[in-house]
Design a protein around this motif. Structure first.
Motif, PDB file in Angstrom:
ATOM      1  N   GLY A  47      -3.433   3.436  -6.573  1.00  0.00           N
ATOM      2  CA  GLY A  47      -2.429   2.951  -7.261  1.00  0.00           C
ATOM      3  C   GLY A  47      -1.937   3.802  -9.029  1.00  0.00           C
ATOM      4  O   GLY A  47      -2.557   2.745  -9.915  1.00  0.00           O
ATOM      5  N   LYS A  48      -2.562   5.149  -9.023  1.00  0.00           N
ATOM      6  CA  LYS A  48      -1.792   5.624  -9.886  1.00  0.00           C
ATOM      7  C   LYS A  48      -0.718   5.870  -9.985  1.00  0.00           C
ATOM      8  O   LYS A  48       0.017   6.184  -9.235  1.00  0.00           O
ATOM      9  CB  LYS A  48      -2.952   6.843  -9.334  1.00  0.00           C
ATOM     10  CG  LYS A  48      -4.903   7.085  -9.135  1.00  0.00           C
ATOM     11  CD  LYS A  48      -5.506   8.189  -9.025  1.00  0.00           C
ATOM     12  CE  LYS A  48      -6.758   7.998  -8.958  1.00  0.00           C
ATOM     13  NZ  LYS A  48      -7.181   9.490  -8.877  1.00  0.00           N
ATOM     14  N   HIS A  95      -3.710  -1.974  -2.342  1.00  0.00           N
ATOM     15  CA  HIS A  95      -4.382  -0.505  -2.743  1.00  0.00           C
ATOM     16  C   HIS A  95      -3.464  -0.056  -4.435  1.00  0.00           C
ATOM     17  O   HIS A  95      -4.118   0.969  -5.059  1.00  0.00           O
ATOM     18  CB  HIS A  95      -3.840   0.613  -2.135  1.00  0.00           C
ATOM     19  CG  HIS A  95      -5.419   0.913  -0.959  1.00  0.00           C
ATOM     20  ND1 HIS A  95      -5.706   2.272  -0.560  1.00  0.00           N
ATOM     21  CD2 HIS A  95      -5.549  -0.037  -0.032  1.00  0.00           C
ATOM     22  CE1 HIS A  95      -6.983   1.539  -0.068  1.00  0.00           C
ATOM     23  NE2 HIS A  95      -6.476   0.252   0.911  1.00  0.00           N
ATOM     24  N   ASP A  96      -2.493  -0.801  -4.086  1.00  0.00           N
ATOM     25  CA  ASP A  96      -1.649  -0.930  -5.070  1.00  0.00           C
ATOM     26  C   ASP A  96      -2.657  -1.463  -6.872  1.00  0.00           C
ATOM     27  O   ASP A  96      -1.786  -0.576  -7.954  1.00  0.00           O
ATOM     28  CB  ASP A  96       0.059  -1.250  -5.034  1.00  0.00           C
ATOM     29  CG  ASP A  96       0.483   0.045  -4.151  1.00  0.00           C
ATOM     30  OD1 ASP A  96       0.286   1.188  -3.691  1.00  0.00           O
ATOM     31  OD2 ASP A  96       1.287  -1.418  -2.954  1.00  0.00           O
ATOM     32  N   PHE A  97      -3.058  -1.966  -6.361  1.00  0.00           N
ATOM     33  CA  PHE A  97      -3.652  -1.961  -7.762  1.00  0.00           C
ATOM     34  C   PHE A  97      -5.459  -2.159  -7.586  1.00  0.00           C
ATOM     35  O   PHE A  97      -6.312  -2.536  -9.018  1.00  0.00           O
ATOM     36  CB  PHE A  97      -3.962  -4.030  -7.603  1.00  0.00           C
ATOM     37  CG  PHE A  97      -3.089  -4.791  -7.112  1.00  0.00           C
ATOM     38  CD1 PHE A  97      -2.837  -5.262  -8.364  1.00  0.00           C
ATOM     39  CD2 PHE A  97      -1.661  -5.042  -6.450  1.00  0.00           C
ATOM     40  CE1 PHE A  97      -2.168  -6.872  -8.573  1.00  0.00           C
ATOM     41  CE2 PHE A  97      -0.915  -6.053  -6.698  1.00  0.00           C
ATOM     42  CZ  PHE A  97      -0.446  -6.655  -7.253  1.00  0.00           C
ATOM     43  N   GLU A  98      -5.366  -0.293  -7.300  1.00  0.00           N
ATOM     44  CA  GLU A  98      -6.762  -0.167  -7.281  1.00  0.00           C
ATOM     45  C   GLU A  98      -7.338   0.200  -8.962  1.00  0.00           C
ATOM     46  O   GLU A  98      -8.490  -0.202  -9.034  1.00  0.00           O
ATOM     47  CB  GLU A  98      -7.147   0.275  -5.931  1.00  0.00           C
ATOM     48  CG  GLU A  98      -8.226   1.573  -7.177  1.00  0.00           C
ATOM     49  CD  GLU A  98      -9.754   0.250  -6.669  1.00  0.00           C
ATOM     50  OE1 GLU A  98     -10.864   1.451  -6.453  1.00  0.00           O
ATOM     51  OE2 GLU A  98      -9.456  -0.964  -5.826  1.00  0.00           O
ATOM     52  N   ASP A 125       1.094  -1.340  -0.147  1.00  0.00           N
ATOM     53  CA  ASP A 125      -0.209  -0.210   0.033  1.00  0.00           C
ATOM     54  C   ASP A 125       0.933   1.159  -0.314  1.00  0.00           C
ATOM     55  O   ASP A 125       0.853   2.548   0.749  1.00  0.00           O
ATOM     56  CB  ASP A 125      -1.128  -0.120   1.047  1.00  0.00           C
ATOM     57  CG  ASP A 125      -2.359  -0.813   0.691  1.00  0.00           C
ATOM     58  OD1 ASP A 125      -2.460  -1.392  -0.410  1.00  0.00           O
ATOM     59  OD2 ASP A 125      -2.806  -1.090   1.509  1.00  0.00           O
ATOM     60  N   LYS A 182       3.418 -10.282  -2.196  1.00  0.00           N
ATOM     61  CA  LYS A 182       1.718  -9.259  -1.646  1.00  0.00           C
ATOM     62  C   LYS A 182       0.797  -9.854  -0.350  1.00  0.00           C
ATOM     63  O   LYS A 182       0.951  -9.982   0.969  1.00  0.00           O
ATOM     64  CB  LYS A 182       0.714  -8.855  -2.627  1.00  0.00           C
ATOM     65  CG  LYS A 182      -0.580  -8.026  -2.326  1.00  0.00           C
ATOM     66  CD  LYS A 182      -1.146  -7.736  -3.616  1.00  0.00           C
ATOM     67  CE  LYS A 182      -1.853  -8.488  -4.866  1.00  0.00           C
ATOM     68  NZ  LYS A 182      -2.136 -10.067  -3.859  1.00  0.00           N
ATOM     69  N   VAL A 186      -1.483  -0.964 -12.335  1.00  0.00           N
ATOM     70  CA  VAL A 186      -0.133  -1.970 -11.684  1.00  0.00           C
ATOM     71  C   VAL A 186       0.920  -2.071 -12.295  1.00  0.00           C
ATOM     72  O   VAL A 186       2.235  -1.782 -12.133  1.00  0.00           O
ATOM     73  CB  VAL A 186      -0.613  -3.373 -10.942  1.00  0.00           C
ATOM     74  CG1 VAL A 186      -0.765  -4.339 -11.769  1.00  0.00           C
ATOM     75  CG2 VAL A 186       0.564  -3.998  -9.929  1.00  0.00           C
ATOM     76  N   THR A 210       1.409   2.776  -2.559  1.00  0.00           N
ATOM     77  CA  THR A 210       0.047   4.472  -3.444  1.00  0.00           C
ATOM     78  C   THR A 210      -1.275   4.009  -2.575  1.00  0.00           C
ATOM     79  O   THR A 210      -1.779   3.180  -2.475  1.00  0.00           O
ATOM     80  CB  THR A 210      -0.209   4.197  -4.269  1.00  0.00           C
ATOM     81  OG1 THR A 210      -0.915   2.673  -4.979  1.00  0.00           O
ATOM     82  CG2 THR A 210       2.050   4.051  -5.118  1.00  0.00           C
ATOM     83  N   LEU A 255       3.880  -5.308  -3.247  1.00  0.00           N
ATOM     84  CA  LEU A 255       2.994  -4.316  -3.097  1.00  0.00           C
ATOM     85  C   LEU A 255       2.064  -4.809  -2.737  1.00  0.00           C
ATOM     86  O   LEU A 255       2.351  -5.156  -1.679  1.00  0.00           O
ATOM     87  CB  LEU A 255       2.447  -4.511  -4.809  1.00  0.00           C
ATOM     88  CG  LEU A 255       3.196  -3.639  -5.769  1.00  0.00           C
ATOM     89  CD1 LEU A 255       2.729  -4.263  -7.794  1.00  0.00           C
ATOM     90  CD2 LEU A 255       3.646  -2.222  -5.694  1.00  0.00           C
ATOM     91  N   VAL A 304       3.182   1.384 -11.697  1.00  0.00           N
ATOM     92  CA  VAL A 304       3.419   1.552 -10.379  1.00  0.00           C
ATOM     93  C   VAL A 304       4.442   0.929 -10.424  1.00  0.00           C
ATOM     94  O   VAL A 304       5.801   1.254 -10.500  1.00  0.00           O
ATOM     95  CB  VAL A 304       2.555   1.548  -9.867  1.00  0.00           C
ATOM     96  CG1 VAL A 304       3.204   1.349  -8.160  1.00  0.00           C
ATOM     97  CG2 VAL A 304       0.627   1.982  -9.449  1.00  0.00           C
TER      98      VAL A 304
END
Length: 253
Positions: free
Chosen positions: A63-64, A89-92, A58, A127, A96, A60, A86, A99
């Motif tokens: 995940g932008k 949230h980093d996949f939202e 998390d 993860k 990814v 980010t 990761l 990122v």
């Protein structure tokens, strides 16, 4: 200040391993694209307090790409090797891949089922995933959606096992986002325990000589616990109270 490149950091592996390595571990930074919070000062401080920085997911908030770019800019203040996994949230936002690319470009050793050795410490990271703990762990039965969820949890566990098999050093740290034990999520509502981690991760960890485990994800959990096999586990989410009173923990191996 010039930031060391990843290849330059990797050169530390060729030197004699120090007797004691100080690892600064933190998770759940949730960097937002508004740039409302800067971590430059934190990373500068960590560079003076530790030999290695570990970030347990998390990184980010959504995940932008813009969030990852802001984090990468702040990481220029970090002058020690960096290891990360990761988080959910980093996949939202489905970005990814971008990122990943940005973080690796910033010199981060991003682990997704791999291992890396730095200063004589082997880091194995994934993860992780949800699934529950002990006798309450979700089984692969019923609807395809449930079976898919369990399959994802098992696959992450297999990635962790493959990473641990790559570790050759006497000291090893496992880096996760999801928790491997229920003790370090205590303080969260019990109803959401199954979504905070899985005992499958601990079962794998206990098959290897692991010196310490770090994770995040449970913002209201507690700092310290152990796997059934006795491996120390630390919840290093930035929100968790730690012995040093800082957002990050210092773990000596």
């Amino acid at each position: 200040m010039t930031k060391p490149t990843q290849s330059r950091k990797a050169e530390t592996n060729t030197k004699a391993a120090p007797a004691k390595v100080r690892i600064a571990a933190v998770a759940d930074l949730h960097v937002k694209e508004t740039g409302s919070v800067s971590y430059k000062d934190l990373f500068t401080e960590i560079s003076t307090e530790a030999d290695i920085l570990v970030m347990a997911g998390d990184l980010t908030d959504l995940g932008k790409k813009a969030e990852a770019e802001l984090l990468a800019a702040d990481l220029r203040a970090c002058t020690i090797p960096m290891v990360a996994v990761l988080g959910n949230h980093d996949f939202e936002c489905g970005a990814v891949d971008e990122v990943r690319s940005i973080l690796k470009g910033a010199g981060v050793h991003l682990l997704e089922g791999q291992a890396v050795e730095i200063h004589g410490v082997g880091f194995a990271g994934v993860k992780g995933f949800a699934g529950g703990f002990g006798r309450h762990m979700l089984g692969s039965f019923g609807e395809p959606a449930i079976k898919a969820m369990v399959a994802e949890s098992v696959e992450e566990t297999m990635r962790l096992e493959n990473a641990l098999r790559q570790v050759r050093s006497e000291r090893a740290m496992v880096v996760l986002h999801y928790a491997p034990i229920p003790e370090t999520v205590e303080g969260e509502p019990k109803e959401i325990y199954p979504f905070l981690g899985s005992s499958r991760l601990a079962e794998t960890i206990d098959r290897f000589p692991v010196s310490a485990v770090v994770h995040g994800h449970a913002h209201r959990g507690r700092f310290e616990g152990k796997t059934p096999g006795g491996a120390p586990v630390y919840n290093v989410a930035a929100h968790i109270e730690k012995p040093n009173g800082k957002p990050y923990a210092i773990i000596e191996l």
